[in-house]
Motif scaffolding. Structure first.
Motif, PDB file in Angstrom:
ATOM      1  N   ARG A  65     -20.221 -15.929 -43.554  1.00 53.25           N
ATOM      2  CA  ARG A  65     -19.209 -15.519 -44.546  1.00 53.25           C
ATOM      3  C   ARG A  65     -18.933 -14.025 -44.391  1.00 53.25           C
ATOM      4  O   ARG A  65     -19.855 -13.197 -44.482  1.00 53.25           O
ATOM      5  N   CYS A  95     -14.079 -22.955 -51.482  1.00 51.51           N
ATOM      6  CA  CYS A  95     -15.035 -23.650 -50.613  1.00 51.51           C
ATOM      7  C   CYS A  95     -16.057 -24.427 -51.439  1.00 51.51           C
ATOM      8  O   CYS A  95     -16.509 -25.500 -51.030  1.00 51.51           O
ATOM      9  N   ASN A 149     -14.244 -27.538 -52.523  1.00 51.90           N
ATOM     10  CA  ASN A 149     -13.824 -28.437 -51.450  1.00 51.90           C
ATOM     11  C   ASN A 149     -14.958 -29.129 -50.718  1.00 51.90           C
ATOM     12  O   ASN A 149     -14.749 -30.195 -50.135  1.00 51.90           O
ATOM     13  N   CYS A 150     -16.148 -28.564 -50.687  1.00 49.41           N
ATOM     14  CA  CYS A 150     -17.218 -29.120 -49.854  1.00 49.41           C
ATOM     15  C   CYS A 150     -17.949 -30.249 -50.576  1.00 49.41           C
ATOM     16  O   CYS A 150     -18.706 -30.013 -51.516  1.00 49.41           O
ATOM     17  N   HIS A 204     -21.653 -25.004 -50.227  1.00 54.76           N
ATOM     18  CA  HIS A 204     -21.280 -23.745 -50.874  1.00 54.76           C
ATOM     19  C   HIS A 204     -21.562 -23.856 -52.370  1.00 54.76           C
ATOM     20  O   HIS A 204     -21.410 -24.938 -52.956  1.00 54.76           O
ATOM     21  N   SER A 254     -23.788 -19.700 -49.551  1.00 47.68           N
ATOM     22  CA  SER A 254     -23.812 -20.926 -48.749  1.00 47.68           C
ATOM     23  C   SER A 254     -25.230 -21.369 -48.463  1.00 47.68           C
ATOM     24  O   SER A 254     -26.135 -20.544 -48.307  1.00 47.68           O
ATOM     25  N   CYS A 274     -13.978 -26.292 -44.839  1.00 45.98           N
ATOM     26  CA  CYS A 274     -13.978 -25.011 -45.559  1.00 45.98           C
ATOM     27  C   CYS A 274     -13.360 -23.908 -44.708  1.00 45.98           C
ATOM     28  O   CYS A 274     -12.640 -23.042 -45.214  1.00 45.98           O
ATOM     29  N   CYS A 292      -9.953 -22.061 -46.109  1.00 42.84           N
ATOM     30  CA  CYS A 292     -10.245 -20.761 -46.735  1.00 42.84           C
ATOM     31  C   CYS A 292      -9.002 -19.881 -46.691  1.00 42.84           C
ATOM     32  O   CYS A 292      -8.479 -19.583 -45.609  1.00 42.84           O
TER      33      CYS A 292
END
Length: 500
Positions: free
Chosen positions: A14, A25, A28-29, A34, A44, A55, A59
């Motif tokens: 990152r 992130c 979404n993961c 994350h 993370s 991700c 991003c």
């Protein structure tokens, strides 16, 4: 405390100067790699990363990157890093190692050791931009000769055929193993492209009956979703005996992927594991297979071709011969590089043979026995591009089936975690929030783009060989030469070495 001997496969990097702590992130993961720290900073956990790239791709600040973990084991050509890590995993869990997609072992790729011929002076090439080029393919049993009446019309009906505008079909992927939206994208693309999609062993959702004219419905050992209505809403019926990613064993759809719609379609209880047996419990001989083939033909009034799908194994030529004599119209042969939603890793990596060798040996055997015209052959398992298609047809296939290539076209990044049901790209999941990430209309357009691109390349390659119809290439191994292959491999493939 239990000591964990394994290290993360990947490291999430990152860039703190770019990251604005938006938390996209985290949202979404689906693997929860994350998270927010106690200081409300996004951090993370690399141990949970499967390297699906979602991700990284989404991003907004392009602050993320993923790389392979640099931990090095002492070099050992036999006890490799993967062998050691697999033992660590099984010593910790006591379970079978599972994986998705096709084998990633470094076996020979015969496609890449076969070259195509090109026309020069005595057999001039053909320009596909200025001259007609025929890619249409008809799959099904062909009569020995055509009988005409006094008015020059066919005196007998042709056996049922599948007409393809390009010699490609979508291989079996069930609703359950893939999402509703992924299934819909395949159906839309097949309908628009003039090819066929395959339901896999999961039945056909009633929403997709409108695409029945381009559907190949599957009858597998578990008989999931199979009834008269299912058979009628199809263009053809496929009996699945085996598949290349896991020859000799049955299928397994985890109960967590069996939601309400999958439950209705497969006709099984909500949340129950869909475990299909290794064998069909009514098929123990070619005679038994023949009985099922003709039961399906009777049920569909002999209007639909019947396919039989088998895994490519050592005696595949003899098996194919028996299947032809059992009355199948089309044989699908699935090589060991075929993909899957879930398979035991050891089966996927160690059972079966390459599709290139299987197709060549089957085509040769059927020609020797004088029965090649009675059946069409579809090559499946690891078809990556248009040149693989051309080489497969020259080796003896009538058409090819693609699955992994189709998923990649829709956005798959090959993280090989399909069996978890957590696909961040919305492809191999039943999670409604994840499924929404795949737009079926956009995904189907990407599939159509892929098929169009391949068709243009196939025409170019045919033209370069001085051939103006794909039918003229079928089994024409004089158009192929091998590079870096031994005598046994060349003999099985039925081709000469480059320079000969």
């Amino acid at each position: 405390m239990n000591l964990n001997y394994t290290t993360p496969e990947f490291i999430i990097l990152r860039d703190l100067q770019k990251c604005n702590n938006c938390g996209l992130c985290v949202k979404n993961c689906s693997f929860e790699a994350h998270y927010y720290s106690k200081h409300q900073r996004v951090e993370s956990n690399s141990a949970k990363c499967v390297n699906c790239h979602y991700c990284v791709a989404t991003c907004p600040k392009k602050a993320l990157a993923i790389k392979k973990h640099p931990l090095e084991f002492r070099h050992n050509s036999y006890w490799t890093e993967s062998a050691i890590k697999d033992i660590y995993k099984q010593a910790s869990t006591g379970g079978i190692l599972l994986t998705g997609m096709g084998t990633d072992r470094e076996y020979p790729i015969y496609w890449d050791k076969i070259l195509l011929n090109a026309s020069q002076v005595t057999n001039p090439s053909i320009d596909p931009l200025r001259e007609p080029m025929e890619l249409r393919t008809f799959l099904g049993t062909k009569p020995g000769k055509l009988e005409l009446d006094k008015t020059n019309n066919l005196s007998e009906l042709m056996p049922p055929q599948l007409e393809l505008q390009i010699p490609v079909v979508f291989a079996g992927m069930s609703f359950g193993s893939i999402s509703y939206n992924a299934f819909k994208a395949l159906a839309i693309a097949a309908h628009k492209a003039g090819i066929y999609f395959n339901t896999g062993e999961g039945g056909l959702h009633k929403d997709f009956y409108e695409f029945a004219s381009h559907a190949i419905v599957q009858v597998a050992s578990g008989r999931f979703g199979v009834n008269q209505e299912y058979l009628e809403n199809s263009a053809a019926v496929e009996i699945k005996i085996g598949q290349g990613a896991k020859p000799g064993i049955g299928g397994h759809l985890p109960g967590k992927k069996v939601g309400e719609e999958v439950s209705k379609t497969r006709m099984i209880p909500l949340g129950s594991d869909a475990i299909s047996p290794a064998p069909h419990h009514d098929i123990y001989s070619i005679e038994d297979l023949r009985q099922l083939i003709f039961a399906i033909k009777e049920a569909t009034e002999y209007k639909k071709p019947v396919l039989v799908k088998i895994a490519a194994v050592h005696n595949v030529a003899a098996i194919a011969s028996g299947i032809v004599r059992a009355g199948a119209d089309i044989i699908v042969i699935d090589g060991f590089r075929a993909g899957t939603g879930a398979a035991p890793t050891r089966i996927r990596d160690n059972v079966g043979i390459p599709i290139e060798l299987a197709i060549a040996s089957v085509d040769e055997r059927l020609k020797e026995e004088g029965i090649r015209k009675h059946v069409s052959i579809i090559a499946s398992g690891g078809i990556r591009n248009s040149s693989d298609v051309v080489k497969a047809i020259a080796l003896g296939a009538d058409a090819v089936a693609i699955a992994t290539a189709a998923l990649i076209a829709m956005g798959c990044h090959m993280c090989q975690k399909c069996y978890t049901g957590k696909c961040n790209w919305g492809i191999t999941t039943q999670d409604p929030e994840l499924t929404k990430r795949l737009d079926p209309d956009k995904a189907s357009q990407r599939l159509l783009n892929l098929l169009r691109a391949w068709s243009l390349e196939i025409k170019e390659m045919l033209g370069g060989m001085g051939i103006n119809a794909i039918e003229s290439l079928k089994g024409n191994r004089l158009m192929l030469r091998g590079v870096g292959l031994n005598e046994t491999e060349l003999k099985i493939l039925g081709i000469s070495h480059a320079g000969q």
